[in-house]
Write a protein that holds these residues in place. Structure first.
Motif, PDB file in Angstrom:
ATOM      1  N   MET A 181       0.849  -1.180   0.000  1.00 14.92           N
ATOM      2  CA  MET A 181       0.000   0.000   0.000  1.00 14.92           C
ATOM      3  C   MET A 181       0.893   1.241   0.000  1.00 14.92           C
ATOM      4  O   MET A 181       1.851   1.315   0.740  1.00 14.92           O
ATOM      5  CB  MET A 181      -0.900  -0.005   1.235  1.00 14.92           C
ATOM      6  CG  MET A 181      -1.669   1.276   1.424  1.00 14.92           C
ATOM      7  SD  MET A 181      -2.639   1.309   2.919  1.00 14.92           S
ATOM      8  CE  MET A 181      -4.179   0.739   2.288  1.00 14.92           C
ATOM      9  N   THR A 182       0.576   2.193  -0.835  1.00 18.63           N
ATOM     10  CA  THR A 182       1.323   3.438  -0.879  1.00 18.63           C
ATOM     11  C   THR A 182       0.458   4.561  -0.315  1.00 18.63           C
ATOM     12  O   THR A 182      -0.762   4.558  -0.448  1.00 18.63           O
ATOM     13  CB  THR A 182       1.747   3.792  -2.320  1.00 18.63           C
ATOM     14  OG1 THR A 182       0.586   3.866  -3.128  1.00 18.63           O
ATOM     15  CG2 THR A 182       2.700   2.758  -2.880  1.00 18.63           C
ATOM     16  N   ILE A 183       1.137   5.510   0.295  1.00 16.65           N
ATOM     17  CA  ILE A 183       0.459   6.668   0.872  1.00 16.65           C
ATOM     18  C   ILE A 183       0.591   7.818  -0.117  1.00 16.65           C
ATOM     19  O   ILE A 183       1.695   8.110  -0.593  1.00 16.65           O
ATOM     20  CB  ILE A 183       1.095   7.053   2.228  1.00 16.65           C
ATOM     21  CG1 ILE A 183       0.953   5.908   3.215  1.00 16.65           C
ATOM     22  CG2 ILE A 183       0.478   8.334   2.772  1.00 16.65           C
ATOM     23  CD1 ILE A 183       1.717   6.106   4.512  1.00 16.65           C
ATOM     24  N   LYS A 184      -0.526   8.459  -0.451  1.00 20.56           N
ATOM     25  CA  LYS A 184      -0.485   9.623  -1.343  1.00 20.56           C
ATOM     26  C   LYS A 184       0.107  10.794  -0.560  1.00 20.56           C
ATOM     27  O   LYS A 184      -0.399  11.181   0.490  1.00 20.56           O
ATOM     28  CB  LYS A 184      -1.882   9.983  -1.831  1.00 20.56           C
ATOM     29  CG  LYS A 184      -1.873  11.173  -2.773  1.00 20.56           C
ATOM     30  CD  LYS A 184      -3.297  11.601  -3.126  1.00 20.56           C
ATOM     31  CE  LYS A 184      -3.330  12.833  -3.967  1.00 20.56           C
ATOM     32  NZ  LYS A 184      -2.917  14.037  -3.288  1.00 20.56           N
ATOM     33  N   VAL A 185       1.195  11.313  -1.082  1.00 21.52           N
ATOM     34  CA  VAL A 185       1.903  12.424  -0.452  1.00 21.52           C
ATOM     35  C   VAL A 185       1.778  13.646  -1.342  1.00 21.52           C
ATOM     36  O   VAL A 185       1.957  13.566  -2.558  1.00 21.52           O
ATOM     37  CB  VAL A 185       3.400  12.051  -0.242  1.00 21.52           C
ATOM     38  CG1 VAL A 185       4.182  13.241   0.246  1.00 21.52           C
ATOM     39  CG2 VAL A 185       3.525  10.872   0.712  1.00 21.52           C
ATOM     40  N   ASP A 186       1.448  14.788  -0.749  1.00 27.45           N
ATOM     41  CA  ASP A 186       1.286  16.020  -1.509  1.00 27.45           C
ATOM     42  C   ASP A 186       2.566  16.833  -1.602  1.00 27.45           C
ATOM     43  O   ASP A 186       2.806  17.515  -2.585  1.00 27.45           O
ATOM     44  CB  ASP A 186       0.169  16.873  -0.885  1.00 27.45           C
ATOM     45  CG  ASP A 186      -1.159  16.133  -0.925  1.00 27.45           C
ATOM     46  OD1 ASP A 186      -1.723  15.996  -2.025  1.00 27.45           O
ATOM     47  OD2 ASP A 186      -1.611  15.663   0.142  1.00 27.45           O
TER      48      ASP A 186
END
Length: 189
Positions: free
Chosen positions: A1-6
């Motif tokens: 799972m990847t975390i969406k980073v802004d």
């Protein structure tokens, strides 16, 4: 799972308080709900980021570690949920603390990470890293004056506030802390 980073902030190679200072500046530039990834190499940043987020109302999502780099994930909260980190009102200087060493009614509480403490600390100081303070608070006497020290006064500020919230009344944040400490020191063997 990847975390969406802004946004990604490179804080590698920086020591306390700079990772938190840069994090605060970057959080001011992103929108509520956005996620900031802070890349740091300072081991103390684990505790610093959690404490800063808790004290400001922003959300600390978690950290992971790869090699020497710590990856901290923080979510900016809505302005109605955030606040500025308050300065603990009872602040003393290093010279004031020098006068309190070896007084039995005094507790010197060092809230730096174990690696920082081992190499140089004030004689008689109790080591309880900021991240462990809440669960180890019973190790501290409420009857004593408590002088909280860290590297620069930032972690000790958060620790002093926590102690105050837990009913400790004679608490002092020591600034600027170990970065400018010229009193006696010892190290673990």
């Amino acid at each position: 799972m990847t975390i969406k980073v802004d946004k990604v902030l490179d804080a590698k190679g920086l020591a306390c308080p700079m990772p938190v200072v840069k994090t605060k500046k970057m959080m001011d530039q992103i929108e509520p709900g956005q996620v900031l990834l802070v890349e740091a190499t300072d081991r103390g940043s684990l505790t610093d980021m959690k404490g800063w987020a808790k004290n400001t109302g922003n959300q600390y999502l978690g950290s992971r570690e790869e090699g020497q780099v710590l990856y901290h994930y923080l979510r900016k909260s809505d302005p109605s949920e955030t606040k500025e980190v308050e300065e603990y009102p009872n602040v003393v200087g290093n010279d004031d603390l020098k006068e309190k060493i070896n007084i039995t009614e005094t507790t010197i509480l060092d809230v730096r990470e174990p690696a920082e403490y081992v190499f140089s600390h004030i004689p008689g100081a109790i080591s309880i890293p900021l991240g462990e303070l809440d669960e180890r608070i019973d190790e501290i006497s409420k009857d004593n004056e408590i002088y909280v020290v860290c590297r620069t006064g930032n972690r000790s500020n958060m620790a002093a506030q926590l102690l105050d919230q837990k009913g400790f009344k004679k608490v002092f944040n020591v600034k600027p802390g170990m970065t400018e400490w010229d009193g006696p020191t010892e190290k673990e063997s």
